[in-house]
Design a protein around this motif. Structure first.
Motif, short mmCIF file in Angstrom:
data_model
loop_
_atom_site.label_atom_id
_atom_site.label_comp_id
_atom_site.label_asym_id
_atom_site.label_seq_id
_atom_site.Cartn_x
_atom_site.Cartn_y
_atom_site.Cartn_z
N GLN A 6 0.88 -1.16 0.00
CA GLN A 6 0.00 0.00 0.00
C GLN A 6 0.91 1.21 0.00
O GLN A 6 1.70 1.41 0.93
CB GLN A 6 -0.91 0.00 1.23
N VAL A 7 0.81 2.00 -1.04
CA VAL A 7 1.70 3.14 -1.26
C VAL A 7 0.90 4.42 -1.03
O VAL A 7 -0.25 4.52 -1.44
CB VAL A 7 2.28 3.11 -2.69
N THR A 8 1.52 5.41 -0.39
CA THR A 8 0.84 6.68 -0.19
C THR A 8 1.71 7.84 -0.67
O THR A 8 2.93 7.78 -0.66
CB THR A 8 0.47 6.93 1.29
N ALA A 17 -4.13 15.32 -6.68
CA ALA A 17 -4.20 13.97 -6.11
C ALA A 17 -4.93 13.02 -7.06
O ALA A 17 -4.48 11.90 -7.30
CB ALA A 17 -4.89 14.02 -4.74
N ALA A 18 -6.05 13.47 -7.61
CA ALA A 18 -6.81 12.63 -8.55
C ALA A 18 -6.00 12.36 -9.82
O ALA A 18 -6.04 11.24 -10.34
CB ALA A 18 -8.14 13.30 -8.89
N ALA A 31 -3.16 -1.14 -8.97
CA ALA A 31 -4.42 -1.78 -9.30
C ALA A 31 -5.61 -0.90 -8.95
O ALA A 31 -6.64 -0.94 -9.60
CB ALA A 31 -4.54 -3.12 -8.58
N SER A 32 -5.43 -0.10 -7.90
CA SER A 32 -6.48 0.82 -7.48
C SER A 32 -5.84 1.97 -6.73
O SER A 32 -4.70 1.88 -6.28
CB SER A 32 -7.51 0.11 -6.58
N ALA A 33 -6.61 3.04 -6.61
CA ALA A 33 -6.14 4.21 -5.86
C ALA A 33 -7.35 4.92 -5.27
O ALA A 33 -8.40 4.98 -5.90
CB ALA A 33 -5.35 5.15 -6.77
N GLN A 34 -7.16 5.42 -4.08
CA GLN A 34 -8.20 6.20 -3.42
C GLN A 34 -7.61 7.56 -3.05
O GLN A 34 -6.45 7.65 -2.65
CB GLN A 34 -8.71 5.52 -2.14
N GLU A 53 -3.22 21.92 4.66
CA GLU A 53 -4.14 20.90 4.17
C GLU A 53 -3.53 20.21 2.97
O GLU A 53 -2.95 20.84 2.10
CB GLU A 53 -5.48 21.53 3.78
N GLU A 54 -3.69 18.90 2.95
CA GLU A 54 -3.23 18.08 1.84
C GLU A 54 -4.28 17.04 1.53
O GLU A 54 -5.17 16.77 2.34
CB GLU A 54 -1.91 17.37 2.18
N TRP A 55 -4.16 16.45 0.36
CA TRP A 55 -5.01 15.34 -0.05
C TRP A 55 -4.14 14.10 -0.13
O TRP A 55 -3.02 14.15 -0.65
CB TRP A 55 -5.65 15.64 -1.40
N GLN A 56 -4.62 13.00 0.41
CA GLN A 56 -3.83 11.77 0.45
C GLN A 56 -4.27 10.83 -0.67
O GLN A 56 -5.46 10.67 -0.94
CB GLN A 56 -4.00 11.07 1.79
N VAL A 57 -3.28 10.23 -1.31
CA VAL A 57 -3.51 9.23 -2.35
C VAL A 57 -2.98 7.90 -1.83
O VAL A 57 -1.82 7.81 -1.42
CB VAL A 57 -2.80 9.59 -3.67
N THR A 58 -3.82 6.88 -1.83
CA THR A 58 -3.44 5.54 -1.39
C THR A 58 -3.57 4.61 -2.59
O THR A 58 -4.63 4.55 -3.21
CB THR A 58 -4.36 5.06 -0.24
N LEU A 59 -2.48 3.91 -2.91
CA LEU A 59 -2.44 3.05 -4.08
C LEU A 59 -2.07 1.63 -3.67
O LEU A 59 -1.30 1.44 -2.73
CB LEU A 59 -1.41 3.56 -5.08
N LYS A 60 -2.58 0.62 -4.37
CA LYS A 60 -2.22 -0.78 -4.13
C LYS A 60 -1.43 -1.28 -5.33
O LYS A 60 -1.83 -1.10 -6.47
CB LYS A 60 -3.46 -1.67 -3.96
N THR A 61 -0.29 -1.93 -5.04
CA THR A 61 0.56 -2.44 -6.10
C THR A 61 1.34 -3.65 -5.60
O THR A 61 1.19 -4.07 -4.45
CB THR A 61 1.51 -1.35 -6.63
N THR A 62 2.19 -4.18 -6.46
CA THR A 62 3.08 -5.27 -6.07
C THR A 62 4.47 -4.71 -5.81
O THR A 62 4.83 -3.64 -6.32
CB THR A 62 3.18 -6.33 -7.18
N ALA A 63 5.26 -5.45 -5.04
CA ALA A 63 6.64 -5.03 -4.79
C ALA A 63 7.40 -4.94 -6.11
O ALA A 63 8.26 -4.06 -6.27
CB ALA A 63 7.31 -6.01 -3.84
#
Length: 108
Positions: A6-8, A17-18, A31-34, A53-63
């Protein structure tokens, strides 16, 4: 290192961020990002304490894909030294992990 991460990162506004989330998923680096926020951040920068203020991006990936994802986020980010951190996914359903691996595979 775990096979799945999980990468931020953070950005100054929702649009940036978007854009980071969208471009990483489009490139199959994640694979996905929020995008969530705004969040209030407290930090040291250029020798001074700051907050904002900041916006956070959370991404799912493989090593395996992480180095390319990190390079992409650093290249596309407007900041000179953006946060790019990763934590291992220590548990998830087998079906989810299979989907994640398949989704970030550029051969698919």
């Amino acid at each position: 290192m775990s096979d799945f991460l999980q990468v931020t990162t953070t950005a100054a506004d929702r649009t940036t961020a978007a854009d980071l989330a969208r471009s990483a998923v489009r490139a199959r680096l994640a694979a996905s990002a929020q995008v969530s926020g705004p969040v209030t951040s407290f930090f040291w920068h250029l020798g001074e304490q700051g907050e904002g203020e900041e916006w956070q991006v959370t991404l799912k990936t493989t090593a395996e894909r992480y180095p390319e994802l990190e390079a992409h986020l650093r290249r596309e980010h407007p900041w000179d030294n953006p946060e790019v951190t990763a934590l291992p996914l220590v548990a998830a359903s087998d079906d989810y992990l299979a989907w994640l691996r398949r989704t970030v595979n550029p051969e698919q």
